[in-house]
Scaffold this motif. Structure first.
Motif, PDB file in Angstrom:
ATOM      1  N   TYR B  94      65.421  29.778 -25.276  1.00 44.29           N
ATOM      2  CA  TYR B  94      63.991  30.027 -25.484  1.00 44.29           C
ATOM      3  C   TYR B  94      63.598  31.477 -25.217  1.00 44.29           C
ATOM      4  N   GLN B  95      64.550  32.325 -24.766  1.00 39.68           N
ATOM      5  CA  GLN B  95      64.207  33.715 -24.517  1.00 39.68           C
ATOM      6  C   GLN B  95      64.613  34.612 -25.693  1.00 39.68           C
ATOM      7  N   LEU B  96      65.279  34.042 -26.712  1.00 34.53           N
ATOM      8  CA  LEU B  96      65.725  34.851 -27.846  1.00 34.53           C
ATOM      9  C   LEU B  96      64.502  35.342 -28.607  1.00 34.53           C
ATOM     10  N   PRO B 142      68.782  34.644 -34.776  1.00 31.96           N
ATOM     11  CA  PRO B 142      69.152  33.685 -33.720  1.00 31.96           C
ATOM     12  C   PRO B 142      68.467  32.332 -33.891  1.00 31.96           C
ATOM     13  N   PHE B 143      67.369  32.310 -34.659  1.00 36.44           N
ATOM     14  CA  PHE B 143      66.631  31.050 -34.789  1.00 36.44           C
ATOM     15  C   PHE B 143      67.239  30.108 -35.814  1.00 36.44           C
ATOM     16  N   GLU B 144      68.242  30.615 -36.574  1.00 35.84           N
ATOM     17  CA  GLU B 144      68.887  29.762 -37.582  1.00 35.84           C
ATOM     18  C   GLU B 144      70.075  29.008 -37.014  1.00 35.84           C
ATOM     19  N   SER B 146      72.606  26.706 -34.448  1.00 37.81           N
ATOM     20  CA  SER B 146      72.519  25.385 -33.818  1.00 37.81           C
ATOM     21  C   SER B 146      72.194  25.569 -32.341  1.00 37.81           C
ATOM     22  N   GLY B 147      71.778  24.470 -31.695  1.00 32.11           N
ATOM     23  CA  GLY B 147      71.394  24.548 -30.280  1.00 32.11           C
ATOM     24  C   GLY B 147      72.475  25.157 -29.402  1.00 32.11           C
ATOM     25  N   GLY B 148      73.709  24.684 -29.580  1.00 32.97           N
ATOM     26  CA  GLY B 148      74.808  25.171 -28.754  1.00 32.97           C
ATOM     27  C   GLY B 148      75.095  26.651 -29.014  1.00 32.97           C
ATOM     28  N   GLN B 149      75.001  27.055 -30.293  1.00 33.00           N
ATOM     29  CA  GLN B 149      75.236  28.468 -30.637  1.00 33.00           C
ATOM     30  C   GLN B 149      74.166  29.362 -30.043  1.00 33.00           C
TER      31      GLN B 149
END
Ligand SMILES: Nc1ncnc2c1ncn2[C@@H]1O[C@H](COP(=O)(O)OP(=O)(O)O)[C@@H](O)[C@H]1O
Ligand SMILES: [Mg+2]
Lengths: 269, 287
Positions: B94-96, B142-144, B146-149
């Motif tokens: 959430y900080q990206l 970074p928003f594209e 997956s969660g783990g990535q």
């Protein structure tokens, strides 16, 4: 820190002020704001200030708590004070080059500052002593008559509820993001105004994204619980006027008379 | 490199409604190259503790020493401390905020005032160290991902500052099993290749037992248990009294030994449990 802002925050308690019906407090606050503009001399402000102080004392909200959250607001008031001080023509009291302070300017600046301070503390008292949910319930009831002329009173109240409900959530979110970026060496405190504005980007973008995520989740949760607007909704806790509200109403009328009367008192200066 | 915490106390909202004593006299020490696992019920003060280790929170009393240098006396330079102690928050994705993965990872190194080449170098290494394909991912948003990535990119952002201590708050929370395994092996890889101190919080007891040299157990702002994983997880009842548990393998072995009293077991991991069972079966086959 950002958490210290108490504007719109609720201070839990069970004082007579807390127990008043939200509608009473909304009307009293509106009336108080109007009265602040009826006042035309310092006697009036003295009376209005004393009344406010009495309400604070009865509510048992610590004065420290009220003021801690208003530092930023007071800075803005100080700024308007200075602007007023130098911008009004009239009898000159002090002059240096193009800067001059006039008697009228000083009076205007003082008036505005006192009025704003009372106004802000007065309206904070409403939010400090009323649970957000009661506040919006009260507002919805007060606006109900206007739905006859098409005012979406339920929707307005709902938007307010949601906004108030999410102020602390977003503050928490902001706090977390600030800390996360500080952990990556971000510096929000130094540099000129442009550098500082730029340093806000790493906070604002994640905050924006979080807000959308929260809003989406909320909408989904409301739909899943069959929310379909205001028509036919009932509530679990109905609000009722009580004896305290009657007493408050009488006090409001007396206070209004006193304030109007104060206009005819001789000015001190 | 070492980290030493002495009698730390912290109170949220002192003197206000909602006053909470979040830390109540916490002391511990971590030495060079060790991995410290932190467990505790939600609200026991774990996150508050971690935020003291890089100066984000100032203790009400007590001190934190990083490499022998006190960081709580108000004299230490914060940027210097944050370079030494990297902190990865819970849900760090959430900080990206940057347009591209490479730019986001570069944020930390840039704040350290490094040269362009140095930054580019570190970004590439960090992204590879967290197990992502640098060339494939560096220019994507970074928003594209997956969660783990996303989470690994966020961790790379801290790694790129080359900290001597890496702190992770619930690094595997909310990940699916394969992303979970990826993040764990990533932490191991970082520990091996950088040789740094790692402090991590987890609710997964198997991970704690697997990874940690030392474990501390927090409850109501205090450390109530500390020791090697085997020691800590031998206090099964005490742990469940605090809403915690032993590792799944330990729980199964406890249950089996209750049925078969001559199967003595102190296994923590699945591998150890399997070995003990194999040994027991071999031993009893011929009777
Ligand atoms: N920002 C905050 N403001 C007020 N209280 C907080 C805040 N953060 C945590 N707390 C309180 O401090 C205690 C410890 O919280 P935390 O360190 O987050 O625990 P954990 O990470 O172990 O779940 C909890 O009681 C929590 O409610
Ligand atoms: Mg936590």
């Amino acid at each position: 820190m950002i958490r210290d802002i108490t504007l719109g925050q609720y201070y839990p308690g069970s004082s007579p002020v807390h127990r008043l019906d939200a509608r009473t407090k909304i009307i009293a606050t509106l009336l108080y704001i109007i009265e602040l503009f009826i006042v035309n001399n310092f006697w009036g402000f003295l009376i209005a200030g004393a009344a406010l102080f009495t309400v604070i004392a009865i509510s048992r909200v610590p004065v420290k708590f009220i003021f801690r959250g208003l530092t930023a607001v007071f800075l803005i008031i100080a700024f308007t004070f200075v602007i007023n001080l130098f911008m009004v023509d009239g009898r000159i009291l002090w002059q240096w080059k193009i800067f001059k302070i006039t008697y009228e300017g000083l009076m205007r600046a003082l008036f505005m500052a006192v009025r704003l301070v009372l106004l802000i503390i007065g309206s904070s008292m409403m939010t400090l002593t009323t649970k957000p949910i009661e506040l919006t319930d009260g507002l919805e009831k007060l606006l109900k008559p206007f739905s006859l002329i098409g005012l979406p009173s339920h929707e307005i109240a709902l938007m307010m509820t949601i906004a108030l409900r999410f102020i602390p959530t977003l503050m928490e979110e902001t706090d977390k993001i600030i800390k996360a970026q500080q952990a990556r060496g971000a510096d929000f405190e130094s540099g000129n105004i442009f550098q500082r504005a730029k340093s806000l980007i790493p906070i604002l973008i994640p905050l924006f994204i979080s807000s959308f995520r929260i809003a989406q989740d909320l909408a989904l949760a409301m739909e899943a619980r069959c929310y379909h607007g205001g028509a036919g909704r009932t509530r679990m806790n109905e609000i009722h006027f009580a004896r305290g509200d009657a007493a408050a109403a009488i006090l409001m009328i007396v206070f209004l008379a006193v304030i109007i009367a104060s206009r005819f008192l001789p000015t001190i200066f | 490199m070492s980290i030493e915490v002495k009698d730390l106390r912290y109170v949220y909202n002192p003197g206000m409604p909602g006053e909470t004593v979040a830390l109540d006299g916490v002391s511990f020490e971590v030495r060079d190259g060790e991995i410290l696992g932190v467990i505790g019920h939600t609200g026991s003060g774990k996150s508050t503790l971690l935020q003291h280790l890089n100066g984000l929170l100032k203790p009400a009393s007590g001190d934190v020493y990083v490499d022998g240098q006190c960081i709580t006396d108000g004299k230490a330079k914060l940027v210097e401390i944050r370079r030494k102690v990297g902190l990865v928050f819970q849900y760090p994705e959430y900080q990206l905020f940057e347009e591209t993965v490479a730019k986001d990872v570069a944020f930390g190194p840039k704040n350290l005032g490094l040269s362009e080449e140095e930054i580019a170098d570190r970004v590439k290494n960090a992204i590879e160290l967290v197990g992502l394909d640098f060339e494939a991912i560096k220019d994507s948003s970074p928003f594209e991902l997956s969660g783990g990535q996303k989470r690994r990119v966020a961790i790379a952002g801290v790694i790129a500052m080359h900290p001597s201590v890496l702190i992770l708050d619930e690094p595997t929370a909310g990940l699916d099993p394969s992303a979970h395994a990826d993040v764990l092996s990533m932490i191991r890889r970082i520990h091996e290749s950088m040789g740094i101190i790692i402090i991590f919080v987890s609710h997964n007891m198997a991970d704690i037992a697997d990874m940690s040299d030392w474990v501390i157990v927090m409850d109501h702002g205090r450390i109530v248990l500390r020791g090697k994983p085997r020691e800590v997880f031998s206090h099964g009842e005490m742990l469940s009294g605090m809403g915690l548990a032993v590792t799944p393998a330990r729980a199964i072995m406890n249950r089996i030994s209750a049925e078969i009293p001559d199967l003595k077991s102190d296994a923590l991991t699945i591998d150890e449990a399997a070995a003990e069972l194999r040994e027991y079966i071999n031993r009893t086959k011929n009777i």
